[in-house]
Scaffold this active site. Sequence first.
Site, PDB file in Angstrom:
ATOM      1  N   TYR A  33      27.619  -4.562   3.133  1.00  0.00           N
ATOM      2  CA  TYR A  33      26.376  -4.819   3.864  1.00  0.00           C
ATOM      3  C   TYR A  33      25.946  -6.272   3.703  1.00  0.00           C
ATOM      4  O   TYR A  33      26.498  -7.014   2.893  1.00  0.00           O
ATOM      5  CB  TYR A  33      25.268  -3.861   3.409  1.00  0.00           C
ATOM      6  CG  TYR A  33      24.631  -4.189   2.069  1.00  0.00           C
ATOM      7  CD1 TYR A  33      25.308  -3.959   0.883  1.00  0.00           C
ATOM      8  CD2 TYR A  33      23.351  -4.738   2.000  1.00  0.00           C
ATOM      9  CE1 TYR A  33      24.722  -4.252  -0.344  1.00  0.00           C
ATOM     10  CE2 TYR A  33      22.755  -5.031   0.783  1.00  0.00           C
ATOM     11  CZ  TYR A  33      23.448  -4.786  -0.388  1.00  0.00           C
ATOM     12  OH  TYR A  33      22.874  -5.091  -1.593  1.00  0.00           O
ATOM     13  N   GLU A 180      23.432 -11.049 -13.777  1.00  0.00           N
ATOM     14  CA  GLU A 180      22.533 -11.308 -12.642  1.00  0.00           C
ATOM     15  C   GLU A 180      21.529 -10.179 -12.582  1.00  0.00           C
ATOM     16  O   GLU A 180      21.603  -9.219 -13.358  1.00  0.00           O
ATOM     17  CB  GLU A 180      23.328 -11.386 -11.331  1.00  0.00           C
ATOM     18  CG  GLU A 180      24.014 -10.080 -10.970  1.00  0.00           C
ATOM     19  CD  GLU A 180      24.726 -10.104  -9.622  1.00  0.00           C
ATOM     20  OE1 GLU A 180      24.406 -10.944  -8.766  1.00  0.00           O
ATOM     21  OE2 GLU A 180      25.597  -9.243  -9.420  1.00  0.00           O
ATOM     22  N   LEU A 204      27.393 -11.182  -7.569  1.00  0.00           N
ATOM     23  CA  LEU A 204      27.447 -11.430  -6.130  1.00  0.00           C
ATOM     24  C   LEU A 204      27.244 -12.932  -5.881  1.00  0.00           C
ATOM     25  O   LEU A 204      26.367 -13.532  -6.501  1.00  0.00           O
ATOM     26  CB  LEU A 204      26.311 -10.654  -5.439  1.00  0.00           C
ATOM     27  CG  LEU A 204      26.327 -10.773  -3.919  1.00  0.00           C
ATOM     28  CD1 LEU A 204      27.371  -9.826  -3.333  1.00  0.00           C
ATOM     29  CD2 LEU A 204      24.959 -10.454  -3.332  1.00  0.00           C
TER      30      LEU A 204
END
Length: 283
Positions: A33, A180, A204
């Site tokens: 996504y 993260e 990411l």
Amino acid sequence: MSDVLYFNGRFTTTDERVLGVEDRGFQFGDAVYEVFKFLGKRPIFLLEHFRRLDRGLRRIEIPMPWDETSFTATMRELLERTSFDDGIVYIQVSRGESERAHFWPDDMTPTAIAYARAFRFPDAAKKERGIRVITTRDARWGYCSVKSVNLLANALAKKEAQRKGADEAIFLADDSTVREGASSSFFAVKSGRLVTHVLDDHILPGVVRDAVIGLALAAKIPIDERPLREAELFDLDEAFITSTTQGVMPVSEIDGRIIGNSRRGEVTARVQKLFDELEANPK
Ligand code: PLP
């Protein structure tokens, strides 16, 4: 609420039930996504989101349904058809629908959807006040560089944060290094230097992370891309998270301990201002 929905080459609304129960996105989390922000119907960092989607799909061998031109045209048309001016667009591409089996057929047609949602971006007061975060064990997997829809560990971590009165959870690896946020990149500030995790399969590649690094380098703010140790977390001058929806957001507390003097630090304020200017006036 009914919104305009792009589905496999046509426009409909979110009232239409378009997905089959054997779509692999639904059954296997076999999908990637993207989320981009738009202001006054202007998409922000559209090309960067396109590129990350392309890289993620390649990595897990799902054909990319768009090239750059058709992607841009589709997203622009979606925004034209959408009744509001500011918000986010959610895009998802799954491997498609086929009889449930772990092995997938080689000739699958991906399922591509996109729709816009109104979003309340943080106001000036929140951007100054910042957020509280907790730390939690990173229970995710080895493909965190792919923006896959396998977000259960992220959702559980966010819920844990919420229950503890915080806004975000920061993932710690088993070797006690900082990775993260559950839905953000994490930056520490120590002695005027930024520290953030190096790009690898544990995080990411955030679009805002990348923009912030570019801005910081141009402003001669030094950056160390390395895993921060958990012990260093409580001896920071400042910390902030970055994401498409939050921009550059100060962190005021980690696990209940105040960072700096609990107010937005100087370096964070500088980076936040540079980022807001870039978002308002893209180059
Ligand atoms: N890391 C994770 C796990 C995320 O889910 C997100 C955004 O949702 C980010 C980082 C920030 O990425 P971006 O700056 O591209 O929004």
